[in-house]
Design a protein around this motif. Sequence first.
Motif, mmCIF file in Angstrom:
data_model
loop_
_atom_site.group_PDB
_atom_site.id
_atom_site.type_symbol
_atom_site.label_atom_id
_atom_site.label_comp_id
_atom_site.label_asym_id
_atom_site.label_seq_id
_atom_site.Cartn_x
_atom_site.Cartn_y
_atom_site.Cartn_z
ATOM 1 N N MET A 174 12.006 76.281 55.030
ATOM 2 C CA MET A 174 13.024 77.289 55.174
ATOM 3 C C MET A 174 14.620 76.330 55.072
ATOM 4 S SD MET A 174 12.958 76.887 59.698
ATOM 5 C CE MET A 174 15.086 78.062 60.519
ATOM 6 N N ALA A 175 15.259 77.516 54.462
ATOM 7 C CA ALA A 175 16.858 76.080 54.828
ATOM 8 C C ALA A 175 17.433 75.567 56.016
ATOM 9 C CB ALA A 175 17.757 77.364 54.255
ATOM 10 N N ALA A 176 18.083 74.777 55.715
ATOM 11 C CA ALA A 176 18.274 73.477 56.530
ATOM 12 C C ALA A 176 19.471 74.579 57.374
ATOM 13 C CB ALA A 176 18.660 72.507 56.468
ATOM 14 N N PRO A 177 19.229 74.356 58.438
ATOM 15 C CA PRO A 177 20.609 75.250 58.970
ATOM 16 C C PRO A 177 22.745 74.812 58.251
ATOM 17 C CG PRO A 177 19.872 73.508 60.461
ATOM 18 C CD PRO A 177 19.083 73.419 59.258
ATOM 19 N N VAL A 178 23.210 75.731 59.095
ATOM 20 C CA VAL A 178 24.465 74.990 58.057
ATOM 21 C C VAL A 178 25.068 74.920 59.337
ATOM 22 C CG1 VAL A 178 26.076 76.246 56.371
ATOM 23 C CG2 VAL A 178 24.196 76.618 56.705
ATOM 24 N N ASP A 179 26.210 73.958 58.960
ATOM 25 C CA ASP A 179 27.291 73.547 59.852
ATOM 26 C C ASP A 179 28.364 73.987 59.950
ATOM 27 O OD1 ASP A 179 28.698 72.322 61.957
ATOM 28 O OD2 ASP A 179 28.019 69.899 60.917
ATOM 29 N N GLN A 180 28.483 74.857 61.090
ATOM 30 C CA GLN A 180 29.366 75.822 61.118
ATOM 31 C C GLN A 180 30.925 75.308 61.913
ATOM 32 O OE1 GLN A 180 29.215 79.347 60.759
ATOM 33 N NE2 GLN A 180 27.543 78.849 59.503
ATOM 34 N N ARG A 181 31.105 74.010 62.168
ATOM 35 C CA ARG A 181 31.957 73.456 62.613
ATOM 36 C C ARG A 181 33.020 73.180 61.898
ATOM 37 N NH1 ARG A 181 29.619 67.708 64.914
ATOM 38 N NH2 ARG A 181 29.256 67.898 63.089
ATOM 39 N N ILE A 182 34.308 73.267 62.242
ATOM 40 C CA ILE A 182 35.815 73.807 61.083
ATOM 41 C C ILE A 182 36.011 71.890 61.062
ATOM 42 C CG2 ILE A 182 37.889 73.789 60.394
ATOM 43 C CD1 ILE A 182 37.382 76.593 62.323
ATOM 44 N N SER A 183 36.553 71.397 60.031
ATOM 45 C CA SER A 183 36.851 70.140 59.616
ATOM 46 C C SER A 183 38.548 69.612 59.429
ATOM 47 C CB SER A 183 36.581 69.401 58.194
ATOM 48 O OG SER A 183 37.063 68.075 57.709
ATOM 49 N N VAL A 184 38.850 68.899 60.798
ATOM 50 C CA VAL A 184 40.322 70.022 60.999
ATOM 51 C C VAL A 184 41.149 68.093 60.360
ATOM 52 C CG1 VAL A 184 41.864 69.382 63.175
ATOM 53 C CG2 VAL A 184 39.594 70.479 62.980
ATOM 54 N N PRO A 185 41.864 68.981 59.964
ATOM 55 C CA PRO A 185 42.507 66.875 58.686
ATOM 56 C C PRO A 185 44.020 66.875 59.645
ATOM 57 C CG PRO A 185 43.135 69.823 58.050
ATOM 58 C CD PRO A 185 42.522 69.651 59.354
ATOM 59 N N ILE A 186 43.669 65.334 60.085
ATOM 60 C CA ILE A 186 44.182 64.668 60.765
ATOM 61 C C ILE A 186 45.193 63.648 59.692
ATOM 62 C CG2 ILE A 186 44.761 63.434 62.753
ATOM 63 C CD1 ILE A 186 42.048 65.330 64.275
ATOM 64 N N GLY A 187 46.554 63.765 59.798
ATOM 65 C CA GLY A 187 47.563 62.460 59.093
ATOM 66 C C GLY A 187 47.608 61.538 60.338
ATOM 67 N N ASP A 188 49.468 61.543 60.800
ATOM 68 C CA ASP A 188 49.232 60.424 61.798
ATOM 69 C C ASP A 188 49.233 60.846 62.635
ATOM 70 O OD1 ASP A 188 50.695 58.231 63.272
ATOM 71 O OD2 ASP A 188 52.541 58.759 62.373
ATOM 72 N N PRO A 189 48.270 61.045 64.268
ATOM 73 C CA PRO A 189 48.803 61.498 65.108
ATOM 74 C C PRO A 189 49.199 61.270 65.951
ATOM 75 C CG PRO A 189 46.598 59.609 65.796
ATOM 76 C CD PRO A 189 47.721 59.657 64.111
ATOM 77 N N ASN A 190 50.446 60.325 66.036
ATOM 78 C CA ASN A 190 51.599 60.402 67.001
ATOM 79 C C ASN A 190 52.827 61.006 65.503
ATOM 80 O OD1 ASN A 190 50.269 59.111 68.484
ATOM 81 N ND2 ASN A 190 50.633 56.818 67.470
ATOM 82 N N ALA A 191 52.901 61.517 64.530
ATOM 83 C CA ALA A 191 53.734 62.416 64.170
ATOM 84 C C ALA A 191 54.416 63.075 64.531
ATOM 85 C CB ALA A 191 53.431 62.775 62.303
ATOM 86 N N ASP A 192 55.449 64.175 65.012
ATOM 87 C CA ASP A 192 56.217 65.193 64.914
ATOM 88 C C ASP A 192 56.300 66.256 64.212
ATOM 89 O OD1 ASP A 192 56.531 64.178 68.098
ATOM 90 O OD2 ASP A 192 58.450 63.798 66.847
ATOM 91 N N THR A 193 55.088 67.099 64.111
ATOM 92 C CA THR A 193 54.934 67.785 63.358
ATOM 93 C C THR A 193 54.358 68.948 63.764
ATOM 94 O OG1 THR A 193 52.469 67.336 62.630
ATOM 95 C CG2 THR A 193 53.947 66.366 61.432
ATOM 96 N N GLU A 194 54.279 70.645 63.651
ATOM 97 C CA GLU A 194 54.007 71.270 63.587
ATOM 98 C C GLU A 194 52.232 71.779 64.265
ATOM 99 O OE1 GLU A 194 54.223 76.307 63.363
ATOM 100 O OE2 GLU A 194 54.967 75.290 62.171
ATOM 101 N N TRP A 195 51.535 71.095 62.635
ATOM 102 C CA TRP A 195 49.926 71.415 63.342
ATOM 103 C C TRP A 195 49.666 69.561 64.381
ATOM 104 C CZ3 TRP A 195 46.180 74.081 62.521
ATOM 105 C CH2 TRP A 195 44.856 72.886 61.729
ATOM 106 N N ASN A 196 50.079 69.029 64.447
ATOM 107 C CA ASN A 196 49.467 68.045 65.461
ATOM 108 C C ASN A 196 50.341 69.003 67.424
ATOM 109 O OD1 ASN A 196 49.002 65.887 63.994
ATOM 110 N ND2 ASN A 196 50.923 64.218 64.232
ATOM 111 N N ASP A 197 51.345 69.526 67.297
ATOM 112 C CA ASP A 197 51.293 69.993 68.523
ATOM 113 C C ASP A 197 49.875 71.383 68.884
ATOM 114 O OD1 ASP A 197 53.576 68.585 68.534
ATOM 115 O OD2 ASP A 197 55.353 70.760 68.098
ATOM 116 N N ILE A 198 49.823 71.606 67.770
ATOM 117 C CA ILE A 198 48.431 72.893 67.875
ATOM 118 C C ILE A 198 48.038 71.933 68.611
ATOM 119 C CG2 ILE A 198 47.111 73.863 66.704
ATOM 120 C CD1 ILE A 198 49.589 75.312 64.540
ATOM 121 N N LEU A 199 46.948 70.628 67.410
ATOM 122 C CA LEU A 199 46.064 69.860 67.851
ATOM 123 C C LEU A 199 45.975 69.533 69.548
ATOM 124 C CD1 LEU A 199 45.387 67.897 64.553
ATOM 125 C CD2 LEU A 199 44.439 70.120 65.547
ATOM 126 N N ARG A 200 47.136 69.269 70.010
ATOM 127 C CA ARG A 200 47.385 68.741 70.803
ATOM 128 C C ARG A 200 46.917 69.753 72.240
ATOM 129 N NH1 ARG A 200 52.361 66.453 69.057
ATOM 130 N NH2 ARG A 200 51.712 64.396 68.130
#
Length: 262
Positions: A1-27
């Motif tokens: 039986m095949a091992a279950p596939v991890d369905q979680r999405i790896s979220v790339p995070i740079g500087d969590p304090n940076a003022d970026t649109e991506w960080n706003d979404i993550l917050r």
Amino acid sequence: MAAPVDQRISVPIGDPNADTEWNDILRKQGIIPEKPPSPTPMIEEAILEGRRLAHENRLEGKDLDELDELEDDEDEDFLEQYRQKRMAELNKLQQKSIHGTVYPISKPDYQREVTDASQNGPVFVNLTSSMGTNVESRVLSELWRQAAKEYGDIKFCEIRANQAIENYPDRNCPTILVYKNGDIVKQIVTLVTIGGVRTNMRNIDNLLVDVGAVPDTDLRVVKRRRAAEDEEDERLAAGGKSIKSGNLTRSTVNDDDDDDWD
């Protein structure tokens, strides 16, 4: 039986304090915490408050003569308020100045003149060397006389160390003992920890403040501190001019050398 596939999405995070649109979404998603507030406004507020307090306290530590010299620069009512404050401080000091000199004591007097007397206020004892070659001991004896004269509200005593304590080693002289309420609250063996042979009245002021004999705001302490700060500022300013002059001199020499090579 095949091992279950991890369905979680790896979220790339740079500087969590940076003022970026991506960080706003993550917050918004709660993936990264909210950005901490900028310290800049707090720093600016602290600077402004420091300037305000410095301006309000600009006359602290000035004596009556110095206040008189500021008549053309300060508001008369404000100046008069400080005059009255200084006069009240001076009158209080004069009323409390019951000593004004160093008390030379012997061993039989020690209990009465030091231990018992400390119930009414701090008593400072200088255990001096019996040898004239002890430079630190001579330095402290001179400072002791000056301190007793300036701080007439505090009792200063002096006794030969070998008279107070049998076989007390001369290498431990001078020794400062501070008594309060019948007990020793401070002991300084030689001057090595407070300035050595360069110990001065600023060091004595610090000792008095440290043991609570006078407050840090005492007029005598503040005035000497300000005088030392002014002297240091003048020294640094003179040093800056010397360095600048030195640079100019070196530059001139280098230019001359270049001319020779041309």
